[in-house]
Design a protein around this motif. Sequence first.
Motif, short mmCIF file in Angstrom:
data_model
loop_
_atom_site.label_atom_id
_atom_site.label_comp_id
_atom_site.label_asym_id
_atom_site.label_seq_id
_atom_site.Cartn_x
_atom_site.Cartn_y
_atom_site.Cartn_z
N ARG A 33 44.12 88.93 93.23
CA ARG A 33 44.66 88.75 94.59
C ARG A 33 44.49 87.30 95.05
O ARG A 33 45.40 86.72 95.64
N GLY A 90 47.05 85.22 93.40
CA GLY A 90 48.36 85.46 94.02
C GLY A 90 48.48 84.71 95.35
O GLY A 90 49.52 84.09 95.64
N HIS A 91 47.42 84.73 96.15
CA HIS A 91 47.44 84.00 97.42
C HIS A 91 47.52 82.50 97.19
O HIS A 91 48.25 81.79 97.90
N ARG A 92 46.81 82.02 96.19
CA ARG A 92 46.86 80.59 95.86
C ARG A 92 48.26 80.19 95.44
O ARG A 92 48.79 79.16 95.87
N SER A 93 48.89 81.03 94.62
CA SER A 93 50.25 80.75 94.16
C SER A 93 51.23 80.75 95.34
O SER A 93 52.08 79.86 95.45
N ASP A 94 51.08 81.74 96.24
CA ASP A 94 51.94 81.79 97.44
C ASP A 94 51.73 80.54 98.29
O ASP A 94 52.69 79.97 98.82
N PHE A 95 50.48 80.13 98.43
CA PHE A 95 50.15 78.95 99.22
C PHE A 95 50.81 77.70 98.63
O PHE A 95 51.42 76.90 99.34
N ARG A 129 53.44 77.54 96.68
CA ARG A 129 54.89 77.63 96.84
C ARG A 129 55.29 77.26 98.27
O ARG A 129 56.27 76.55 98.50
N ALA A 130 54.52 77.72 99.26
CA ALA A 130 54.82 77.41 100.67
C ALA A 130 54.68 75.91 100.92
O ALA A 130 55.50 75.31 101.61
N GLU A 172 57.71 74.20 99.36
CA GLU A 172 58.90 74.44 100.17
C GLU A 172 58.88 73.58 101.43
O GLU A 172 59.88 73.00 101.82
#
Length: 180
Positions: free
Chosen positions: A34, A37-42, A44-45, A48
Amino acid sequence: MSGIESERPEAAPEVGASPDPSAADARLAEAQARAEGHRSDFLRAIAELENVRKRSAREVDAARQYGVEKFAADLLPVADTLALALESAGTADAATLAQGQEATLRLLLKAFERAGLAVVDPEGQPFDPALHEAMAMQPAADVPPHTVLKVVQPGWVLNGRLLRPARVLVSTSPETPAAS
């Protein structure tokens, strides 16, 4: 079940009970997955956001460089007409030159209108210090005080924003004759 509830850790084992190493390892692996996953989302954000910032900077730069392109294209016929007037200045009569000047002025005013420029011509209207600059005051019996009598130089507004105030003569009340 909501995403928040699914991320809650399982209840701690009872005091005195021997911990199950495989359950602890499973919970640790799940928490690490988890977190990754949060690190990856961070990341990517963040990427972007950086792309949006760069794209906005490019668009602002392009608007700055080419923002007057349409206005410049609208002014080209005015320049062409003025060049023709200069060429024919020695051979044309005064009436023809005056007609050419009127046509050129119409072209210029049309280009101004398309660009959002509007003339401020307040003759006969009440004086407004936000739009007008009083050049002189003149007594007048036939109009109310603080009325624009004459426009010395018209003002200009660009999309509702004042570029130059109209320079005007403003009426005052007629002076009363001195008592004898």
